[in-house]
Design a protein around this motif. Structure first.
Motif, PDB file in Angstrom:
ATOM      1  N   LYS A 285     -33.596 -35.890  -6.243  1.00 18.46           N
ATOM      2  CA  LYS A 285     -32.831 -36.506  -7.346  1.00 18.46           C
ATOM      3  C   LYS A 285     -32.229 -37.817  -6.347  1.00 18.46           C
ATOM      4  O   LYS A 285     -32.326 -38.846  -7.166  1.00 18.46           O
ATOM      5  N   ILE A 286     -31.990 -37.751  -5.300  1.00 17.40           N
ATOM      6  CA  ILE A 286     -31.444 -39.002  -4.668  1.00 17.40           C
ATOM      7  C   ILE A 286     -32.672 -40.021  -4.626  1.00 17.40           C
ATOM      8  O   ILE A 286     -32.394 -41.181  -4.566  1.00 17.40           O
ATOM      9  N   LEU A 287     -33.955 -39.527  -4.162  1.00 16.31           N
ATOM     10  CA  LEU A 287     -34.959 -40.454  -4.033  1.00 16.31           C
ATOM     11  C   LEU A 287     -35.432 -41.149  -5.278  1.00 16.31           C
ATOM     12  O   LEU A 287     -35.710 -42.068  -5.476  1.00 16.31           O
ATOM     13  N   GLU A 288     -35.192 -40.393  -6.639  1.00 18.27           N
ATOM     14  CA  GLU A 288     -35.354 -40.938  -7.969  1.00 18.27           C
ATOM     15  C   GLU A 288     -34.468 -42.072  -8.197  1.00 18.27           C
ATOM     16  O   GLU A 288     -34.876 -42.969  -8.870  1.00 18.27           O
TER      17      GLU A 288
ATOM     18  N   MET B 240     -41.230 -38.649   1.606  1.00 21.59           N
ATOM     19  CA  MET B 240     -39.678 -38.772   2.014  1.00 21.59           C
ATOM     20  C   MET B 240     -38.907 -37.328   1.856  1.00 21.59           C
ATOM     21  O   MET B 240     -38.191 -37.392   2.525  1.00 21.59           O
ATOM     22  N   THR B 241     -39.560 -36.467   1.361  1.00 27.69           N
ATOM     23  CA  THR B 241     -38.999 -35.309   1.487  1.00 27.69           C
ATOM     24  C   THR B 241     -39.631 -34.440   2.465  1.00 27.69           C
ATOM     25  O   THR B 241     -39.318 -33.061   2.361  1.00 27.69           O
ATOM     26  N   SER B 242     -40.513 -34.620   3.036  1.00 26.13           N
ATOM     27  CA  SER B 242     -41.319 -33.954   4.052  1.00 26.13           C
ATOM     28  C   SER B 242     -40.606 -33.246   5.079  1.00 26.13           C
ATOM     29  O   SER B 242     -41.316 -32.467   5.955  1.00 26.13           O
ATOM     30  N   GLY B 243     -39.315 -33.733   5.562  1.00 27.97           N
ATOM     31  CA  GLY B 243     -38.558 -33.435   6.775  1.00 27.97           C
ATOM     32  C   GLY B 243     -37.526 -34.024   6.830  1.00 27.97           C
ATOM     33  O   GLY B 243     -37.175 -35.029   5.789  1.00 27.97           O
ATOM     34  N   PRO B 244     -36.773 -33.815   7.884  1.00 30.56           N
ATOM     35  CA  PRO B 244     -35.337 -34.500   7.750  1.00 30.56           C
ATOM     36  C   PRO B 244     -35.583 -35.956   8.210  1.00 30.56           C
ATOM     37  O   PRO B 244     -36.536 -36.673   8.732  1.00 30.56           O
TER      38      PRO B 244
END
Ligand code: ATP
Ligand code: MG
Length: 134
Positions: A46-49, A68-72
């Motif tokens: 959501k935040i990346l969209e 970008m969601t693949s890890g911290p």
């Protein structure tokens, strides 16, 4: 003119995995920027969209979200004179292959899709991103 600007730096998952946190924060500190806030988290879709809305129609949009969601990540709010222009120069060109060898992307990355950090690209976006991430 001496203008203090606030902006957001995100150390992306590849930078986190490669243990570059200290080195990259050090580059910004040595340049003279002040750290206002810092945290680590795994970003949501959501935040990346919202954050990458300008790329939503691109064929590689889903790849960016997966990456970008693949890890911290480490999210850092910074401030400094002529902050955005100077910080974008320190980051180097989006395509790391063409980034100045002295820049962060020029030092630690080779491609456009895994380019180690994000830096806000305008004063207005810096303000929006501050609210979005903190
Ligand atoms: P960032 O916003 O991450 O600081 P930027 O402002 O230099 O980068 P943008 O155009 O905002 O560049 O693109 C955001 C991110 O999307 C890039 O950092 C990169 O990870 C990815 N990206 C941009 N263009 C491409 C592309 N052609 N192919 C694959 N990924 C891309
Ligand atoms: Mg950008």
């Amino acid at each position: 003119m001496r203008n203090k600007e606030k902006f957001i730096v995100i150390l992306k998952p590849d930078g986190f995995r490669r243990k570059l946190i200290g080195k990259i924060i050090n580059r910004f500190e040595e340049k003279g920027f002040d750290i206002l806030d810092i945290k680590t988290e795994t970003l949501s879709v959501k935040i990346l969209e919202e954050h990458y809305v300008h790329l939503k129609e691109k064929v590689f949009f889903q790849d960016i979200v997966d990456y970008m969601t693949s890890g911290p990540v480490v999210i850092i709010a910074m401030e400094g004179l002529n902050g955005i222009e100077a910080a974008r120069m320190l980051a180097g060109s989006t395509n790391s292959a063409q980034a100045d060898p002295g820049s962060i992307r020029g030092t630690w990355a080779l491609t456009i899709d895994e380019n180690v950090i994000h830096v806000s690209d305008s004063v207005e976006n810096g303000e929006h991103e501050y609210i979005r991430f903190f």
